[in-house]
Design a protein around this motif. Structure first.
Motif, short mmCIF file in Angstrom:
data_model
loop_
_atom_site.label_atom_id
_atom_site.label_comp_id
_atom_site.label_asym_id
_atom_site.label_seq_id
_atom_site.Cartn_x
_atom_site.Cartn_y
_atom_site.Cartn_z
N GLN A 127 0.45 -1.19 0.07
CA GLN A 127 -0.15 -0.20 -0.02
C GLN A 127 0.98 1.56 -0.30
OE1 GLN A 127 -2.03 -0.92 3.67
NE2 GLN A 127 -3.41 -2.28 2.82
N ASN A 128 2.03 1.51 0.71
CA ASN A 128 3.19 2.13 0.96
C ASN A 128 4.03 2.38 0.19
OD1 ASN A 128 1.01 3.11 3.08
ND2 ASN A 128 2.24 1.73 4.43
N ARG A 129 4.55 1.60 -0.62
CA ARG A 129 5.48 1.40 -1.70
C ARG A 129 6.38 1.72 -0.74
NH1 ARG A 129 3.86 -1.75 -6.55
NH2 ARG A 129 2.02 -0.12 -6.92
N SER A 130 6.59 0.92 0.58
CA SER A 130 7.97 0.74 1.79
C SER A 130 8.31 -0.25 1.47
CB SER A 130 7.04 1.72 2.89
OG SER A 130 6.32 0.70 2.96
N HIS A 131 9.26 -0.58 2.32
CA HIS A 131 9.80 -1.70 2.62
C HIS A 131 9.03 -2.75 4.59
CE1 HIS A 131 12.27 -5.62 3.22
NE2 HIS A 131 12.81 -5.12 2.29
N PRO A 132 9.30 -3.80 3.98
CA PRO A 132 8.74 -4.86 5.28
C PRO A 132 8.73 -4.51 6.96
CG PRO A 132 8.06 -5.67 3.69
CD PRO A 132 8.26 -4.71 2.91
N ALA A 133 9.89 -4.29 6.28
CA ALA A 133 11.10 -4.29 7.12
C ALA A 133 11.44 -2.66 7.83
CB ALA A 133 12.92 -4.17 6.65
N THR A 134 11.25 -1.33 7.43
CA THR A 134 11.31 0.12 7.35
C THR A 134 10.06 -0.25 8.15
OG1 THR A 134 12.21 0.41 5.35
CG2 THR A 134 10.92 2.24 7.08
N TRP A 135 8.90 -0.43 8.26
CA TRP A 135 7.69 -0.62 8.20
C TRP A 135 7.74 -1.00 9.57
CZ3 TRP A 135 3.85 -3.71 10.25
CH2 TRP A 135 2.17 -3.51 10.44
N ALA A 184 10.81 -5.51 -4.76
CA ALA A 184 9.83 -4.75 -4.83
C ALA A 184 8.71 -5.57 -4.17
CB ALA A 184 9.99 -5.02 -6.41
N PHE A 185 7.76 -4.67 -4.33
CA PHE A 185 6.22 -5.34 -3.78
C PHE A 185 5.06 -4.76 -4.63
CE2 PHE A 185 9.11 -6.00 -0.30
CZ PHE A 185 8.33 -7.14 0.48
N THR A 186 4.63 -5.25 -5.39
CA THR A 186 3.48 -4.82 -6.40
C THR A 186 2.34 -5.36 -6.29
OG1 THR A 186 3.62 -6.74 -7.82
CG2 THR A 186 5.57 -5.20 -7.73
N ALA A 234 10.27 -15.63 -5.22
CA ALA A 234 10.47 -16.48 -6.23
C ALA A 234 11.30 -15.74 -7.44
CB ALA A 234 9.09 -17.09 -6.37
N LYS A 235 10.54 -14.37 -7.74
CA LYS A 235 11.09 -13.46 -8.44
C LYS A 235 12.89 -12.44 -8.50
CE LYS A 235 6.40 -11.74 -8.07
NZ LYS A 235 4.82 -11.85 -8.62
#
Length: 824
Positions: free
Chosen positions: A92-100, A462-464, A472-473
């Motif tokens: 949703q935020n185009r961020s990284h899970p670690a940052t959040w 990248a979170f799309t 896997a990508k």
């Protein structure tokens, strides 16, 4: 000392003191009795809520009380930091899970510190940190070596849009909790932990946990689901194969008239005749879209489809049509059910719907059931009929006889079955612990060598939101060389279920900085098991069962020497406002930050502890919060007003006390005894606080406060109030204790001890009943004999009025409490 209580000033002062002095840092001390106190660690969602406030306040009272009692207390905190919400936020935020995640941890850590919770922050851990999950990967590989971790094909809840497996609790009304897409049942290769190897021990130990709530133990027993029955083979008609069923009702075998298979059963399509294939395929596809939990619900409409094939009842030789049924699950028994519609309600409803035959084989005492007029299945014990050599027997006795018969005839065997199934841990997500295996076309499944551990999550992702695991990508992550043959291979891109991380974190708290392995065994042996675990009832089955399983595995791997992780368990109630659990969707959330800013953390703590017993739901009350705040102010004012008279007072000389001072001292020591009893393992916090409130009232009423001869007993009373309240309102207690003149904090002072002699009443109030009804009260000396109590009762004018003109038959005396006069 400030005249007015200002929560912010007091709390900031003492929180800074605790942090700089590391007041709650703890190490192993074999000269002291240990006490390991733990609340279930939170998911770093971004904000604590009132449920957290209540849960952690409960734990903190226990931790502080135990320290004051002289225990070496381990009270740690950490973060259950992997999970799908972080991945959703990243999309949703185009961020990284670690940052959040780490931003949320920092914010929530600050909130918890503002509550004044006595954690050893040096032991803090987050399960998303490589220092934690690296050791979990090693444990996984050790389980793999022992056959406790394995891969197999299984049906799973699958979201076709997110391209991921969903746990049952992530399926809401048949849709994905993230995108609302219809969830289907998909056959997929998944990693599993062989928890079923421990089913018997897990069940057995539910009888060895007296410190757990019985309802939690019942839930676990039901989930494990041990049952005794038979496996019976039903030959296929016109075929050499057979269908094996598991049943606990072999006494109804002669009444089996059709066979029900799970739509996922491996023989389902094999048994379908060509003309039935289209209808069967459509039905299977429909059931795949139905939530498994929904399929077991009693109110589920029973649906099925005929395969076109038949099997043979092995004791009646009758042909039985084979159906697929939506209420039969592959995970239970063998995925096949011998249907006895007269003696099973689900089978009855199914048979009525599809006009299938009914055969009565158990009759109630003195009644003959007619299949054509039955409106429901008869499931009670009765007399066997239409059952060949077993006619006339009681059905419960026939169970054993039929089991022996089937064994002799070679068509069935007695067996034990468990409802529990192996734990599927594969998740097609990024934000989780990578499963440390590699797939090679030549070598097969290859464990990642220990020298190459840990398998670290790559950060350049990248979170799309397009679905599927981002891992896997990432070619640099997924494509590797086989460690055995050097040929091109592919890394496992599934990550572990987050329940794995929460299944052993309590062990890592014993040694969070240890670099020699997952667990420093000697230190874990000192601290384990957890003496008191606190958390919500919603974790009664999965988390607690998995934690118990993991502890037993780590025991067998040689890491720990305990059989169970948690000696005592408290499941606290929810926080309710306006008749419903607090939630954003209901608009009834109380923000802890706003509460603390206005009233202070001590008020928030006191209210959450006083308003209801810990195991009960707490009804939110603004008036209750105000009342808690007023009480703290009242205690503050009491110390301010009495300080000039008590600051130089010496010890109490009981022999010189006047009556009113002796009475106050008696109440002080009774209160110490009461609060100690309420806190010592019972957790009756609300009644303990109420007792201190009564003592505060008594001290306010005590006069004259400024008399020199009363200073010592007044000081003893005020100091007792402060110490007894300190686990509940620690900031205020520390400030008042310092104001009274103590250089060391309340924990150094230790828990107050009552003088038993001081609690002895000089007079007793005896209730007087006439024929069991209250008719008066008399005061007598504490050492009064029964005869003296009777004399006082009969001399009381009010009692005399109820005895006038009546014959006294007898008088029954309960020493120290009541006298019941029985009249004719």
């Amino acid at each position: 000392m400030e005249e007015k209580y200002v929560p912010k000033n007091v709390e900031e002062k003492w929180q800074k003191h605790w942090e700089t002095s590391k007041s709650f840092k703890v190490t192993e001390d074999r000269g002291k009795q240990k006490y390991y106190l733990l609340e279930m660690f939170p998911y770093p969602s971004g904000r604590i809520h009132m449920g957290h406030v209540r849960n952690y306040s409960i734990g903190d009272v226990v931790a502080r009380f135990k320290r004051m009692k002289g225990f070496n207390v381990l009270h740690p905190m950490g973060w259950d930091a992997f999970g799908m919400p972080a991945e959703n936020a990243a999309i949703q935020n185009r961020s990284h899970p670690a940052t959040w995640t780490h931003e949320n941890i920092a914010y929530m850590r600050g909130q918890l510190k503002k509550m004044g919770l006595s954690y050893d922050w040096d032991r803090e851990l987050a399960t998303c940190d490589v220092e934690y999950y690296a050791w979990e990967q090693r444990i996984f590989l050790q389980m793999f070596e022992r056959g406790l971790a394995y891969k197999k094909t299984s049906y799973v809840n699958w979201c076709p849009k997110c391209e991921t497996v969903l746990a049952n609790e992530q399926v809401e009304d048949g849709g994905c909790w993230r995108c609302d897409s219809s969830v289907v049942q998909k056959e997929l290769e998944q990693w599993f932990f062989r928890i079923t190897d421990y089913a018997e021990e897990l069940l057995d130990y539910t009888n060895k946990l007296p410190g757990w709530p019985e309802r939690v133990l019942v839930m676990q027993r039901n989930w494990i689901g041990k049952s005794y029955g038979c496996e019976i083979d039903f030959p296929l008609d016109g075929n050499t194969g057979k269908i094996r069923v598991y049943t606990t009702r072999q006494d109804t075998l002669y009444g089996a008239t059709f066979m029900s298979l799970a739509p996922e059963h491996p023989m389902a399509l094999e048994l379908t005749t060509p003309e039935r294939r289209a209808e069967v395929a459509a039905f299977v596809d429909k059931v795949k879209k139905t939530d498994k939990i929904r399929r077991t619900a009693e109110d589920l409409e029973k649906e099925g489809v005929f395969t076109g094939s038949y099997c043979i009842n092995p004791v009646t030789n009758a042909k039985m049509p084979i159906y697929l049924a939506n209420f039969v699950l592959l995970e239970y028994g063998t995925g096949a059910v011998m249907a006895v519609p007269t003696h099973d309600q689900r089978d009855f409803e199914f048979a009525k719907k599809y006009d299938l035959p009914l055969q009565v084989v158990i009759q109630p005492e003195g009644e003959a059931l007619d299949p054509s007029t039955m409106t429901s299945a008869y499931i009670e014990v009765g007399t066997m009929v239409n059952s060949g050599p077993f006619d006339g027997m009681r059905s419960d006795e026939a169970k054993e006889k039929i089991a022996e018969y089937l064994d002799r005839e070679g068509v069935g065997t007695k067996t034990v079955n468990f409802r529990l199934r192996d734990w599927g841990i594969s998740r097609q997500r990024y934000w989780g612990n990578p499963i440390p295996v590699i797939y090679c076309d030549s070598c097969g499944v290859v464990p990642v060598p220990e020298k190459d551990l840990p398998v670290v999550l790559p950060m350049d992702v990248a979170f799309t939101g397009e679905g599927g695991s981002p891992l896997a990508k990432i070619d640099s992550f997924a494509n590797v060389e086989c460690p055995l043959c050097g040929k091109p291979a592919r890394r496992e891109t599934d990550t572990m279920d987050t329940f794995v991380q929460s299944s052993w974190y309590f062990l890592r708290y014993c040694c969070p900085e240890f670099t020699g392995g997952p667990i420093d065994t000697p230190r874990a042996e000192y601290w384990m098991s957890v003496d008191q675990y606190i958390g919500g009832i919603e974790h009664a089955v999965l988390h607690l069962l998995y934690a118990r399983f993991f502890t037993k595995v780590l025991r067998d791997l040689g890491y720990v020497n305990v059989d169970e992780p948690f000696t005592n368990l408290l499941t606290q109630g929810m926080v309710i406002k306006d008749g419903a659990k607090m939630s954003k969707s209901k608009g009834n959330v109380v923000d802890p930050n706003a509460l603390i800013d206005r009233y202070g953390a001590d008020t928030a703590r006191l209210f959450s502890l006083f308003a209801a017993p810990p195991e009960k739901d707490l009804d939110w009350s603004d008036q209750g919060v105000d009342g808690s705040y007023r009480f703290i102010n009242r205690v503050w004012k009491l110390v301010v007003e009495t300080l000039p008279f008590i600051e130089h007072a010496g010890p109490v000389d009981a022999a010189t006390l006047a009556d009113n001072a002796r009475n106050l001292r008696r109440m002080v020591h009774k209160t110490i005894r009461k609060v100690t009893d309420d806190l010592d393992e019972r957790f009756h916090f609300n009644t303990a606080i109420a007792a201190v409130m009564e003592l505060v009232n008594a001290i306010y009423a005590f006069e004259p406060k400024n008399a020199p001869e009363n200073a010592a007993v007044l000081r003893e009373g005020v100091e007792s109030v402060v110490l007894l309240l300190s686990p509940f309102v620690p900031h205020v207690a520390e400030e008042l204790w310092e104001a009274i003149g103590h250089q060391e904090g309340v924990e150094a002072a230790g828990w107050p001890v009552w003088d038993e002699a001081a609690t002895v009443d000089e007079e007793l109030l005896i209730v007087i009943q006439v024929n069991g009804k209250l008719r008066g009260k008399v005061t007598v000396p504490a050492d009064a004999t029964e005869e003296l109590v009777k004399q006082a009762a009969f001399a009381d004018e009010r009692v005399q009025s109820w005895l006038e003109g009546k014959q006294i038959r007898k008088a029954i005396y309960v020493p120290g409490k009541l006298l019941n006069i029985v009249v004719g």
